[in-house]
Design an enzyme around this catalytic site. Sequence first.
Site, PDB file in Angstrom:
ATOM      1  N   THR A   1     -13.552   7.085   7.842  1.00  8.25           N
ATOM      2  CA  THR A   1     -14.493   6.209   6.758  1.00  8.25           C
ATOM      3  C   THR A   1     -14.804   4.749   7.179  1.00  8.25           C
ATOM      4  O   THR A   1     -14.046   4.159   8.182  1.00  8.25           O
ATOM      5  CB  THR A   1     -13.593   5.794   5.312  1.00  8.25           C
TER       6      THR A   1
ATOM      7  N   LYS B   1       1.228   4.207  -3.079  1.00  2.00           N
ATOM      8  CA  LYS B   1       0.593   5.607  -2.797  1.00  2.00           C
ATOM      9  C   LYS B   1       2.128   6.453  -3.036  1.00  2.00           C
ATOM     10  O   LYS B   1       1.803   7.361  -3.401  1.00  2.00           O
ATOM     11  CB  LYS B   1       0.398   5.680  -1.567  1.00  2.00           C
TER      12      LYS B   1
ATOM     13  N   TYR C   1       0.609  -1.305  -0.099  1.00  3.54           N
ATOM     14  CA  TYR C   1       0.017   0.017   0.013  1.00  3.54           C
ATOM     15  C   TYR C   1       0.966   1.211   0.040  1.00  3.54           C
ATOM     16  O   TYR C   1       0.694   2.100  -0.769  1.00  3.54           O
ATOM     17  CB  TYR C   1      -0.798   0.079   1.271  1.00  3.54           C
TER      18      TYR C   1
HETATM   19  N1  LIG Z   1      -9.847   6.330   4.586  1.00  4.76           N
HETATM   20  C1  LIG Z   1      -8.640   6.970   4.674  1.00  4.76           C
HETATM   21  O1  LIG Z   1      -8.313   7.459   5.837  1.00  4.76           O
HETATM   22  C2  LIG Z   1      -7.449   7.278   3.697  1.00  4.76           C
HETATM   23  C3  LIG Z   1      -6.407   7.697   3.997  1.00  4.76           C
HETATM   24  C4  LIG Z   1      -5.398   8.051   3.015  1.00  4.76           C
HETATM   25  C5  LIG Z   1      -5.890   7.674   1.715  1.00  4.76           C
HETATM   26  N2  LIG Z   1      -7.107   7.167   1.421  1.00  4.76           N
HETATM   27  C6  LIG Z   1      -7.312   6.892  -0.171  1.00  4.76           C
HETATM   28  O2  LIG Z   1      -8.397   7.336  -0.357  1.00  4.76           O
HETATM   29  C7  LIG Z   1      -9.127   6.495  -1.343  1.00  4.76           C
HETATM   30  C8  LIG Z   1     -10.494   6.364  -0.958  1.00  4.76           C
HETATM   31  O3  LIG Z   1     -10.618   5.473   0.039  1.00  4.76           O
HETATM   32  P1  LIG Z   1     -11.662   5.120   0.945  1.00  4.76           P
HETATM   33  O4  LIG Z   1     -11.180   5.160   2.466  1.00  4.76           O
HETATM   34  O5  LIG Z   1     -12.838   5.970   0.512  1.00  4.76           O
HETATM   35  O6  LIG Z   1     -12.037   3.648   0.637  1.00  4.76           O
HETATM   36  P2  LIG Z   1     -13.242   2.830   0.158  1.00  4.76           P
HETATM   37  O7  LIG Z   1     -13.003   1.491   0.190  1.00  4.76           O
HETATM   38  O8  LIG Z   1     -14.560   3.488   0.579  1.00  4.76           O
HETATM   39  O9  LIG Z   1     -13.116   3.320  -1.583  1.00  4.76           O
HETATM   40  C9  LIG Z   1     -12.339   2.935  -2.419  1.00  4.76           C
HETATM   41  C10 LIG Z   1     -13.224   2.340  -3.679  1.00  4.76           C
HETATM   42  O10 LIG Z   1     -12.674   1.776  -4.626  1.00  4.76           O
HETATM   43  C11 LIG Z   1     -13.414   0.641  -5.041  1.00  4.76           C
HETATM   44  N3  LIG Z   1     -12.575  -0.236  -5.865  1.00  4.76           N
HETATM   45  C12 LIG Z   1     -11.657  -1.110  -5.398  1.00  4.76           C
HETATM   46  N4  LIG Z   1     -10.989  -1.928  -6.470  1.00  4.76           N
HETATM   47  C13 LIG Z   1     -11.410  -1.596  -7.301  1.00  4.76           C
HETATM   48  C14 LIG Z   1     -11.224  -1.705  -8.832  1.00  4.76           C
HETATM   49  N5  LIG Z   1     -10.408  -2.500  -9.271  1.00  4.76           N
HETATM   50  N6  LIG Z   1     -11.653  -0.913  -9.744  1.00  4.76           N
HETATM   51  C15 LIG Z   1     -12.625   0.188  -9.492  1.00  4.76           C
HETATM   52  N7  LIG Z   1     -13.027   0.327  -8.239  1.00  4.76           N
HETATM   53  C16 LIG Z   1     -12.508  -0.232  -7.415  1.00  4.76           C
HETATM   54  C17 LIG Z   1     -14.229   0.094  -3.950  1.00  4.76           C
HETATM   55  O11 LIG Z   1     -15.192  -0.599  -4.376  1.00  4.76           O
HETATM   56  C18 LIG Z   1     -14.402   1.170  -3.300  1.00  4.76           C
HETATM   57  O12 LIG Z   1     -15.637   1.924  -3.589  1.00  4.76           O
HETATM   58  C19 LIG Z   1      -7.969   5.349  -1.734  1.00  4.76           C
HETATM   59  O13 LIG Z   1      -7.242   5.731  -2.833  1.00  4.76           O
HETATM   60  C20 LIG Z   1      -7.545   5.277  -0.327  1.00  4.76           C
HETATM   61  O14 LIG Z   1      -5.845   4.886  -0.618  1.00  4.76           O
HETATM   62  C21 LIG Z   1      -7.752   6.949   2.328  1.00  4.76           C
END
Ligand SMILES: NC(=O)c1ccc[n+]([C@@H]2O[C@H](COP(=O)([O-])OP(=O)(O)OC[C@H]3O[C@@H](n4cnc5c(N)ncnc54)[C@H](O)[C@@H]3O)[C@@H](O)[C@H]2O)c1
Length: 263
Positions: A192, A161, A157
């Site tokens: 989330t 990133k 991961y």
């Molecule tokens: N939640 C946090 O604290 C956090 C922190 C830093 C970065 N992020 C980043 O933010 C982004 C969103 O994260 P989130 O927390 O909303 O997670 P989330 O799991 O709610 O959203 C990710 C979405 O991507 C979709 N997905 C997964 N594999 C896929 C694929 N092969 N093709 C298309 N869609 C696909 C999933 O179905 C999901 O709806 C991600 O890139 C994550 O790495 C999140």
Amino acid sequence: MGSLLTDRVAVISGGGGDIGGGIARRFALEGAAVVVCDISQTKADTVAAEINRSGGRATAVCVDVSKPAECEAAAARAIAAYGKITTLVNASATVSPDGNVETIQLVDWQRALEVNFTGMFLMCKYVMGHIRTAGGGAVVNIASSHGHFGLPGRSAYCSTKAAVMHFTRVLAIDYGPDNIRANTISPGPIDTERSLRRYGSRENSNRVRGIGQVLGRTGTVEEVAAAAAFLASEEAAFITGTDLRVDGGQTAFKGSSLERYSS
Ligand SMILES: NC(=O)c1ccc[n+]([C@@H]2O[C@H](COP(=O)([O-])OP(=O)(O)OC[C@H]3O[C@@H](n4cnc5c(N)ncnc54)[C@H](O)[C@@H]3O)[C@@H](O)[C@H]2O)c1
């Protein structure tokens, strides 16, 4: 809400997720038509339906971003629905099991790269030409504070990133002459479903993610979405090739405790 993104058409991968969905809702409120792309048809449908019910314009598309033909088809669906694409947000990501290099399964490593990194490349591959045809626009790729610092057992991961950020710098260089800006957002600890799933409880999430030192709280999906709307808009017209950390100071201070200085 506003008019930051009037006349824009935004393709949002991972648009059915927490952060991607928040971005889709905010973009719609700012006047954009949004194409909500997600591997889960149900999640994409839910976000698109909510936007349409509240007077916005949204189309749901089921796409696995690791599959080139599906990314190409998603771009074609956007053109068919709204006639152009001006904006791309890549927010899809997968969570892979933790482990060191000896214990991580190759299949999990490869899936993390395919979805978090190659998937973003593929969405760009099939969308950039359309943004150029529209006369320019913006790309916002969602990285992470974990691309700035490591976490134990999460080499896949964290590496993807960091890679997203460097890829986006080069994207910005390549497409500047086409009036296309490209930036990343590095969210820090955002509340989330996914973080709750991963860390079990908010308390454990806060402990593991080192929260509490600077602003003393986690962030919200809406705070990430506001940053994305800004970067996608003309308000950020001279900003490209950079990373905006929406992390409450997490990467500014990565210590175990903060004793406030008092004179
Ligand atoms: N939640 C946090 O604290 C956090 C922190 C830093 C970065 N992020 C980043 O933010 C982004 C969103 O994260 P989130 O927390 O909303 O997670 P989330 O799991 O709610 O959203 C990710 C979405 O991507 C979709 N997905 C997964 N594999 C896929 C694929 N092969 N093709 C298309 N869609 C696909 C999933 O179905 C999901 O709806 C991600 O890139 C994550 O790495 C999140």
